[in-house]
Design a protein around this motif. Structure first.
Motif, short mmCIF file in Angstrom:
data_model
loop_
_atom_site.label_atom_id
_atom_site.label_comp_id
_atom_site.label_asym_id
_atom_site.label_seq_id
_atom_site.Cartn_x
_atom_site.Cartn_y
_atom_site.Cartn_z
N GLU A 187 55.65 56.52 44.93
CA GLU A 187 54.97 55.24 45.17
C GLU A 187 55.73 54.11 44.48
OE1 GLU A 187 50.28 56.22 45.43
OE2 GLU A 187 51.24 56.65 43.50
N GLY A 188 56.24 53.19 45.29
CA GLY A 188 56.97 52.05 44.73
C GLY A 188 56.10 51.12 43.91
N MET A 189 54.77 51.14 44.16
CA MET A 189 53.85 50.25 43.45
C MET A 189 53.32 50.85 42.15
SD MET A 189 53.48 47.34 45.02
CE MET A 189 51.95 46.81 44.28
N ALA A 190 53.69 52.07 41.82
CA ALA A 190 53.18 52.70 40.60
C ALA A 190 53.61 51.87 39.39
CB ALA A 190 53.69 54.13 40.48
N PRO A 191 52.67 51.48 38.52
CA PRO A 191 53.01 50.58 37.41
C PRO A 191 53.71 51.30 36.27
CG PRO A 191 50.71 51.19 37.29
CD PRO A 191 51.24 51.81 38.56
N ASP A 192 54.45 50.53 35.47
CA ASP A 192 55.04 51.08 34.27
C ASP A 192 54.12 50.80 33.08
OD1 ASP A 192 55.42 48.38 33.66
OD2 ASP A 192 57.53 48.40 34.23
N ALA A 193 54.52 51.27 31.91
CA ALA A 193 53.67 51.13 30.72
C ALA A 193 53.46 49.67 30.34
CB ALA A 193 54.29 51.90 29.55
N ALA A 194 54.45 48.83 30.62
CA ALA A 194 54.30 47.41 30.26
C ALA A 194 53.21 46.74 31.09
CB ALA A 194 55.63 46.69 30.46
N TYR A 195 53.08 47.16 32.33
CA TYR A 195 52.03 46.59 33.18
C TYR A 195 50.68 47.21 32.84
CZ TYR A 195 50.04 44.48 37.40
OH TYR A 195 49.31 43.73 38.26
N GLY A 196 50.70 48.51 32.55
CA GLY A 196 49.47 49.20 32.17
C GLY A 196 48.92 50.06 33.29
N GLU A 197 48.10 51.04 32.91
CA GLU A 197 47.67 52.07 33.84
C GLU A 197 46.21 51.99 34.26
OE1 GLU A 197 48.67 55.93 32.47
OE2 GLU A 197 50.78 55.48 32.12
N LEU A 198 45.45 51.05 33.74
CA LEU A 198 44.04 50.93 34.10
C LEU A 198 43.69 49.47 34.37
CD1 LEU A 198 42.26 53.28 31.53
CD2 LEU A 198 42.32 53.61 34.00
N LEU A 199 42.79 49.28 35.31
CA LEU A 199 42.23 47.95 35.54
C LEU A 199 41.03 47.78 34.60
CD1 LEU A 199 43.70 48.78 38.30
CD2 LEU A 199 42.28 47.04 39.34
N GLY A 200 40.83 46.56 34.13
CA GLY A 200 39.78 46.31 33.15
C GLY A 200 38.44 45.94 33.76
N HIS A 201 37.53 45.52 32.90
CA HIS A 201 36.20 45.05 33.31
C HIS A 201 36.20 43.52 33.38
CE1 HIS A 201 35.47 49.06 32.15
NE2 HIS A 201 34.62 48.91 31.15
N SER A 202 35.24 42.98 34.14
CA SER A 202 35.03 41.53 34.18
C SER A 202 33.57 41.22 33.91
CB SER A 202 35.43 40.95 35.54
OG SER A 202 36.83 40.87 35.68
N LEU A 203 33.35 40.05 33.31
CA LEU A 203 32.00 39.58 33.03
C LEU A 203 31.87 38.17 33.60
CD1 LEU A 203 29.62 40.86 31.27
CD2 LEU A 203 30.21 39.12 29.59
N TYR A 204 30.81 37.94 34.37
CA TYR A 204 30.68 36.67 35.08
C TYR A 204 29.60 35.79 34.43
CZ TYR A 204 33.17 39.48 38.49
OH TYR A 204 34.08 40.29 39.11
N PHE A 205 29.64 34.51 34.76
CA PHE A 205 28.60 33.59 34.30
C PHE A 205 28.32 32.58 35.40
CE2 PHE A 205 32.55 31.58 32.92
CZ PHE A 205 32.37 30.25 33.28
N TYR A 206 27.12 32.02 35.39
CA TYR A 206 26.72 30.97 36.33
C TYR A 206 26.42 29.69 35.56
CZ TYR A 206 26.03 33.85 40.56
OH TYR A 206 26.19 34.64 41.68
N SER A 207 26.77 28.56 36.16
CA SER A 207 26.39 27.26 35.59
C SER A 207 25.41 26.58 36.54
CB SER A 207 27.62 26.39 35.37
OG SER A 207 28.31 26.19 36.59
N LYS A 208 24.73 25.55 36.04
CA LYS A 208 23.71 24.85 36.82
C LYS A 208 23.72 23.37 36.45
CE LYS A 208 18.67 24.76 37.52
NZ LYS A 208 17.40 25.39 37.13
N ASP A 209 23.61 22.53 37.47
CA ASP A 209 23.53 21.09 37.25
C ASP A 209 22.07 20.72 36.99
OD1 ASP A 209 23.53 18.30 37.35
OD2 ASP A 209 25.10 18.24 38.88
N THR A 210 21.78 20.21 35.80
CA THR A 210 20.40 19.87 35.42
C THR A 210 20.03 18.43 35.78
OG1 THR A 210 21.02 19.07 33.22
CG2 THR A 210 20.57 21.45 33.47
#
Length: 761
Positions: A187-210
């Motif tokens: 696989e040409g797209m297989a990442p190296d150690a510098a790029y890393g081997e796992l995708l991380g988590h994301s945390l979202y937030f919402y804003s509101k116009d008061t």
């Protein structure tokens, strides 16, 4: 009355269930698996460790549901996933066009609770597995923190749709974590150690116009994003929620056991980002904004991947390899992220698309060493690179529907999951999936039980498309290369006429292109090119490409950029006819053309994508010979969406009472009728945050009724908006004829239908 008890030890209250299949995980995959299985008559216990259903799509995380359509930013035309996941997305569009995640929670819960065969256990975490032997699960235990009750679920079959694979892990199923080397699958797209081997988590937030100024005092743990986040300047006051998917962390950690640590780091980033937006002075437009919501749990991308009898890899995706056990498809890009996430100086993602959708084989959906364990969701049997494309929710849910249908066959024939492949049941599985709305690339439904296959079909009319209506022409500048997709049959390409306006004497450059792979919608072969001299003013231009096509396929009539020219467009929309544009879509790394890096193993090609309504009108073309591709026979050809042809019956626009009549020589006993309408499988229908211009797809037939041989109305429907309508009669209908009478969706859209199927049982 007060009861006082003192005992040396106590046991938890315990409840036990006997089911046909236990499903662990109530994300979108578990939900779609449970509903699909329940409709096949299986008794299901669905175990979810959260208070709501939907997983990453729920109000706890608030990520939009996507799959092969990829924000309509790739060349995968008409690729929205079918079956239950389509039903949910269409329902959400109808009831929730604003993208409110709370309403989506409600819709998912409602769908599950409507199925009497599903027992739902919320807030229940599975923590123990009992096995009858080394490779067979006998039962699972879960604990509900809200009612202090322990549940035992006994079943012959189990499905792990838990995301982290808790059931597979506890049962001893073989799994992988991290990236494979380039050499393992080449696989040409297989990442190296510098790029890393796992995708991380994301945390979202919402804003509101008061509507009034709001102050924000950050917590002490908030990060100074200007010092610690390389991309801090990308924060702005207008974007929030999953538009900030790149606020990601954890790829260098254990994404199973370090999740709480990762969450805290993401909280630091989110509150630090909001502090920057509110208090840096760089965002005066944020003065009235308040922080309305911050996620309590992160959205996970990657952890364990379990091994099946086949591991899907990059070559399967890019080469669009065919598998005899194909049961689902994907079409999201190979979307890999640097493991350092928001703390990385690299681009936040690395997206590489295939030229079309790719098949996923059945062998990816069960454990290779635990005999009665199905796999669903992001944990299926794929390499890390292929995972970059299969992990998204609509693709995951689509595969979960495969698991449910396979489970029904396992119980019917007393088999284990692997036996469905090894003992020759794949064709039956493909057939049942297609009947339920599952599109499988390069396959057609062949169903001898369908009474329509033996009927004579007559339509009140069929569209012989020769031109779009010439009234209400809209002229738009040719500042982006534009194309009209036309479904051609073998033979000479008709002469094409198009209305244009020229600001000056100039040249219109037109090309006719097709796809190099049958069934694709990437116009990478040019059959002919013409240059037409224009004079200043409005005129009609004839284009004779003087060429032929050898097979049924979509061709692209392409007009290259010229700022001096305006092309004519029509407000008329017709099933199977679509305009596309060589524009840009940054949401999916689409810059008009994908240029593959050396050694990557992906292709270089152009993107030709539709525009979202209310834009995306068809080009107002006229043809010297009509397209004879919309006839009534299409309703039984076994394909329920456009592929190499529209695969739909379309009524003539001047037919005031469009109808289909099915006639049999002998009287039929009809218990069930299935109808399939056009809800625009090209529309991505993102489930949250984004808004949509309509609640019902403009091509969908809203009103229709069905008559028997005596003209009596046996069924009538008003206000339809769903893709599939299943009509069940309490008593079988005895008739030699059915007449389906439809209303056109609107004056600009003729009635159409992909399929009619009738069954005795």
């Amino acid at each position: 009355m007060v009861i006082s008890k003192s005992e040396a030890s106590r046991d938890l209250r315990q409840e036990e269930y006997n089911a046909d299949m236990g499903i662990v995980g109530g994300g979108l995959s578990g939900v779609c698996a449970a509903i699909t299985a329940a409709r096949q008559g299986l008794k299901i216990v669905l175990v979810q460790d959260r208070p709501v259903l939907g997983g990453n799509a729920s109000s706890e995380v608030r990520l939009w549901i996507l799959g092969a359509t990829s924000h309509m930013g790739n060349n995968n035309r008409w690729s929205r996933e079918g079956g239950v996941i389509d039903e949910i997305l269409v329902e959400n569009m109808y009831r929730n066009p604003e993208g409110n995640p709370i309403i989506l929670d409600m819709i998912l819960l409602d769908k599950v609770m409507q199925e009497k065969n599903i027992t739902l256990l919320l807030n229940t975490a599975v923590y123990e597995v009992a096995k009858s032997d080394d490779d067979t699960i006998e039962s699972i235990k879960g604990f509900c923190s809200q009612n202090s009750t322990e549940y035992i679920i006994n079943a012959p079959l189990f499905c792990d749709a838990s995301g982290d694979g808790i059931l597979g892990f506890l049962s001893g199923a073989a799994f992988r974590m991290g990236a494979e080397s380039k050499e393992e699958f080449n696989e040409g797209m297989a990442p190296d150690a510098a790029y890393g081997e796992l995708l991380g988590h994301s945390l979202y937030f919402y804003s509101k116009d008061t509507g009034k100024p709001v102050r924000f005092s950050p917590p002490t743990f908030a990060l100074d994003v200007t010092k610690e986040i390389p991309r801090f300047k990308s924060f702005n006051a207008k974007e929030h929620g999953c538009k900030l998917w790149w606020v990601e962390h954890g790829g260098r950690l254990d994404t199973v056991h370090d999740t709480e640590t990762i969450k805290w780091e993401l909280w630091k980033v989110v509150y630090g980002a909001w502090d920057y937006i509110k208090n840096s002075g760089n965002f005066p437009e944020a003065e009235n904004l308040t922080l309305e919501w911050v996620g309590m749990i992160p959205g996970k991308r990657e952890s364990r991947r379990f091994e099946g009898d086949y591991i899907l890899n990059q070559h399967d995706l890019v080469e669009q390899r065919h598998h005899k056990d194909a049961v689902a498809y994907g079409g999201w890009s190979i979307d890999l992220h640097p493991a350092d996430g928001v703390f990385s100086e690299r681009q936040p993602c690395n997206q590489w698309h295939s030229k079309g959708i790719f098949q996923i084989p059945y062998r990816c959906y069960y454990s290779r060493n635990i005999k009665n364990l199905f796999l669903a969701g992001r944990i299926i049997s794929v390499s890390h690179v292929a995972f970059g494309a299969t992990r998204v929710m609509a693709t995951s849910a689509y595969g979960a529907q495969v698991v449910a249908m396979a489970a029904a066959l396992c119980l019917k024939y007393n088999k284990n999951p692997a036996d469905i492949y090894n003992e020759g049941y794949i064709e039956e599985l493909q057939k049942e999936l297609t009947k339920s709305g599952q599109h499988i690339p390069a396959t057609r439904l062949q169903d001898d039980d369908d009474l329509v296959q033996r009927a004579q079909i007559k339509s009140s009319s069929s569209l012989l498309f020769k031109n779009f209506e010439s009234k209400n022409i809209l002229f738009k500048p040719l500042t982006i290369a534009a194309a009209q997709m036309l479904p051609l049959l073998p033979g000479k390409v008709p002469v094409i006429t198009v209305p244009v306006k020229a600001k000056s004497n100039t040249v219109l450059k037109a090309e006719l292109r097709i796809s190099s792979i049958t069934g694709n919608f990437t116009p990478d072969i040019t059959l002919a090119a013409k240059e037409i001299q224009l004079t200043e003013g409005e005129q009609e231009v004839q284009i004779n490409f003087e060429t032929s096509v050898n097979t049924s396929q979509y061709a692209f009539v392409i007009f290259l950029i010229n700022d001096e020219i305006e092309l004519g467009y029509t407000v008329q929309r017709i099933t199977g006819l679509l305009s596309v544009f060589n524009g840009k879509n940054k949401a999916v790394s689409n810059n008009g053309k994908q240029v593959a890096p050396d050694g990557s193993g992906v292709d270089t090609f152009e993107f030709w994508c539709p525009q979202r309504r209310p834009e995306g009108q068809n080009l107002a073309l006229a043809l010297s010979e009509p397209l004879q591709t919309f006839n009534a026979e299409n309703i039984r050809n076994g394909t329920d969406r456009p592929s190499i042809q529209p695969n739909a019956w379309v009524a003539d626009t001047v037919d005031n009472d469009p109808s289909l009549t099915l006639t049999w020589e002998q009287r039929q006993s009809i218990k069930k009728i299935n109808l399939v309408f056009d809800t625009d499988a090209d529309h991505a229908m993102e489930s949250v945050l984004m808004t949509h211009p309509e609640t019902v797809m403009p091509l969908c037939v809203r009103n229709y009724h069905i008559e028997d041989e005596k003209g009596a109305v046996v069924y009538a429907k008003k206000g339809n908006y769903q893709t599939r309508n299943e009509i069940l009669f309490d008593e079988a209908l005895q008739t030699k004829q059915l007449k389906i009478v439809l209303q056109h969706p609107s004056e600009n859209v003729p009635a159409s239908m992909f399929a009619v199927r009738c069954y005795a049982e």
